[in-house]
Scaffold this active site. Structure first.
Site, PDB file in Angstrom:
ATOM      1  N   ARG A   1      14.102  34.976 -17.885  1.00  0.00           N
ATOM      2  CA  ARG A   1      14.193  34.968 -16.418  1.00  0.00           C
ATOM      3  C   ARG A   1      12.827  35.332 -15.873  1.00  0.00           C
ATOM      4  NH1 ARG A   1      14.752  39.729 -14.090  1.00  0.00           N
ATOM      5  NH2 ARG A   1      16.276  40.877 -15.316  1.00  0.00           N
TER       6      ARG A   1
ATOM      7  N   HIS B   1      15.781  40.271 -11.360  1.00  0.00           N
ATOM      8  CA  HIS B   1      17.227  39.993 -11.476  1.00  0.00           C
ATOM      9  C   HIS B   1      17.763  39.316 -10.214  1.00  0.00           C
ATOM     10  CE1 HIS B   1      21.418  40.582 -12.521  1.00  0.00           C
ATOM     11  NE2 HIS B   1      21.604  41.202 -11.373  1.00  0.00           N
TER      12      HIS B   1
ATOM     13  N   TYR C   1      10.338  47.641 -15.281  1.00  0.00           N
ATOM     14  CA  TYR C   1      10.859  47.663 -16.655  1.00  0.00           C
ATOM     15  C   TYR C   1      10.274  46.590 -17.575  1.00  0.00           C
ATOM     16  CZ  TYR C   1      14.065  44.227 -14.525  1.00  0.00           C
ATOM     17  OH  TYR C   1      14.590  43.161 -13.845  1.00  0.00           O
TER      18      TYR C   1
HETATM   19  C1  LIG Z   1      32.111  44.008 -14.985  1.00  0.00           C
HETATM   20  C2  LIG Z   1      30.755  44.209 -14.383  1.00  0.00           C
HETATM   21  N1  LIG Z   1      30.011  45.265 -14.748  1.00  0.00           N
HETATM   22  C3  LIG Z   1      28.779  45.447 -14.224  1.00  0.00           C
HETATM   23  C4  LIG Z   1      28.290  44.574 -13.279  1.00  0.00           C
HETATM   24  C5  LIG Z   1      26.903  44.801 -12.681  1.00  0.00           C
HETATM   25  N2  LIG Z   1      25.974  43.781 -13.153  1.00  0.00           N
HETATM   26  C6  LIG Z   1      25.690  42.686 -12.414  1.00  0.00           C
HETATM   27  S1  LIG Z   1      24.622  41.655 -13.175  1.00  0.00           S
HETATM   28  C7  LIG Z   1      24.498  42.677 -14.515  1.00  0.00           C
HETATM   29  C8  LIG Z   1      23.615  42.314 -15.675  1.00  0.00           C
HETATM   30  C9  LIG Z   1      24.114  41.127 -16.441  1.00  0.00           C
HETATM   31  O1  LIG Z   1      23.153  40.671 -17.333  1.00  0.00           O
HETATM   32  P1  LIG Z   1      23.327  39.358 -18.177  1.00  0.00           P
HETATM   33  O2  LIG Z   1      24.723  39.206 -18.644  1.00  0.00           O
HETATM   34  O3  LIG Z   1      22.269  39.343 -19.213  1.00  0.00           O
HETATM   35  O4  LIG Z   1      23.097  38.173 -17.118  1.00  0.00           O
HETATM   36  P2  LIG Z   1      21.792  37.815 -16.264  1.00  0.00           P
HETATM   37  O5  LIG Z   1      21.911  38.566 -14.962  1.00  0.00           O
HETATM   38  O6  LIG Z   1      20.601  38.207 -17.055  1.00  0.00           O
HETATM   39  O7  LIG Z   1      21.872  36.342 -16.040  1.00  0.00           O
HETATM   40  C10 LIG Z   1      25.276  43.817 -14.342  1.00  0.00           C
HETATM   41  C11 LIG Z   1      25.370  44.923 -15.297  1.00  0.00           C
HETATM   42  C12 LIG Z   1      29.115  43.477 -12.906  1.00  0.00           C
HETATM   43  N3  LIG Z   1      28.712  42.543 -12.034  1.00  0.00           N
HETATM   44  N4  LIG Z   1      30.334  43.305 -13.479  1.00  0.00           N
END
Ligand SMILES: Cc1ncc(C[n+]2csc(CCOP(=O)(O)OP(=O)(O)O)c2C)c(N)n1
Ligand SMILES: [Mg+2]
Length: 388
Positions: A280, A284, A293
């Site tokens: 990415r 985020h 980070y």
């Molecule tokens: C069940 C749940 N727990 C925590 C979150 C908070 N949260 C939103 S995005 C994220 C990170 C997800 O990372 P990844 O799966 O690697 O996807 P990316 O954002 O990198 O595409 C988190 C922890 C959420 N949306 N849903």
């Protein structure tokens, strides 16, 4: 000389001839190195026995969609700065994954996206204003999921993995050969729903492709703090799901691997898991500060593996692209972004009371009470306004 039983066993011709027992996990295991058909500079690598190169017309179409997708992504990020969008999770750098997944599917196949997949959805032909409706702060996803065979963009991590398994099972049960593709991030593979979805799909042979975009971070959490597995693709093996890993910034390889994964599911062989190694490039979301980070050198190293430039170099070498065609596509992308900008700048009219309309078929007493509270607050605000 004494002959011990051990010496007899060692000398035994039977022992030397004994075949190694077959490894039942072998057909499920991903390649040790991610599948790659172009090197980072866009030079083709030797042909891959399992993954034939997709037709060049499909790659030309992929390039056009990736350029428009990237321009859309940049425009959406700009709209957050102008206050037109509440939040936008960019997928810049992940264009090969976003577009490759869509091109590997038929129009009647189902897509289960996360919040990161706006680019994939516009590549699917959904109106970009509809795609951004949810991120603008509306209560609905903007498009008609049933008509577009596209579930709403999922914010609760990994729940879409269970939905995709159920839908795919239902489709197969009704005799249709539809495939469901569930996008998921690296971090979300630690969620229970991912494991439950993959397990269900495997046991009931649901035609699902689980497509993990390993972009190396879950917000600020790096992959090294997420898993001790050698690759996220290995997570399929424990459930009996064949898996593969691919260079997610190699558009040719992404399309080849996903095409095969979709064919596997469509042929009734059950789910398939693909892990794409990508990155990415942006924070985020616009609300995140990625400099806290990760360092600039890491981001620069991935800039050198840009999937759009990589495909462009390859297609120019194949004489499929030239300066005029590249300029025409860039112009088309500019017009697409300008149209989006104009339409997103128009002030939307939203009735706050509509928030309560579709929560339950029969509203609960709590919902009725909350609706009344909001109605009273809005009426009081309107009175105050008229007295000024
Ligand atoms: C069940 C749940 N727990 C925590 C979150 C908070 N949260 C939103 S995005 C994220 C990170 C997800 O990372 P990844 O799966 O690697 O996807 P990316 O954002 O990198 O595409 C988190 C922890 C959420 N949306 N849903
Ligand atoms: Mg991630």
């Amino acid at each position: 000389m004494t002959t011990t039983p051990e010496a007899v066993r060692r000398a035994s011709p039977r022992r030397r001839r004994a075949a190694t027992p077959p490894d039942p996990a072998k057909p499920l295991l991903p390649a040790t190195d991610p599948v790659r058909l172009l090197d980072p500079a866009g030079t083709p690598l030797p042909a891959h026995a399992d993954y034939p190169e997709p037709p060049v017309e499909a790659l030309a179409d992929m390039y056009r969609r990736m350029v428009i997708g990237r321009r859309f992504d940049i425009q959406a990020t700009a709209l957050t700065k102008q206050g037109r969008l509440a939040v936008y999770p960019s997928s810049r750098g992940q264009e090969a994954c976003q577009v490759g997944a869509i091109l590997a599917l038929r129009e009647d196949d189902w897509v289960f996206p996360t919040y990161r997949e706006s680019m994939a959805l516009v590549s699917r032909g959904i109106d970009p204003v509809e795609v951004l409706t949810l991120l603008r702060g509306d209560w609905h996803c903007g498009y008609d999921p049933a008509a577009r065979h596209t579930a709403p963009q999922c914010t609760p991590l990994a729940t879409q993995c269970v939905h995709a398994a159920g839908l795919a099972y239902g489709e197969a049960y009704q005799g249709r050969d539809t495939v469901a593709l569930a996008f998921i991030g690296d971090g979300a593979t630690s969620e229970g729903d991912f494991h439950e979805g993959v397990n269900f799909a495997a046991v009931f042979k649901a035609p699902v492709v689980y497509f993990v975009q390993n972009n190396k971070y879950a917000i600020s959490v790096p992959l090294s703090r997420q898993t001790a597995a050698p690759s996220l693709a290995y997570k399929g093996v424990g459930y009996g799901v064949p898996s593969e890993q691919v260079d997610g910034n190699d558009p040719v390889a992404v399309l080849a691997v996903l095409t095969r994964a979709v064919a596997h599911a469509r042929a009734g062989k059950g789910p398939f898991l693909v892990e794409a190694h990508t990155y990415r490039m942006e924070p985020h979301t616009n609300a995140d500060d990625a400099t806290r980070y990760r360092d600039g050198a890491e981001v620069d190293a991935w800039r050198d593996r840009d999937p759009v430039a990589r495909l462009e170099t390859y297609l120019r070498a194949r004489d499929v692209l030239d300066d005029a065609r590249v300029a025409a596509i860039a112009e088309e992308a500019e017009a697409y972004a300008a149209d989006l900008r104009t339409r997103m700048n128009a002030q939307p009219t939203v009735d706050p009371m509509s928030l309560f309309d579709h929560v339950y078929a029969e509203p609960t007493p709590q919902l009725v009470e909350q609706r009344e509270q909001v109605r009273a607050e809005l009426a009081a605000a309107a009175d105050e306004e008229s007295e000024r």
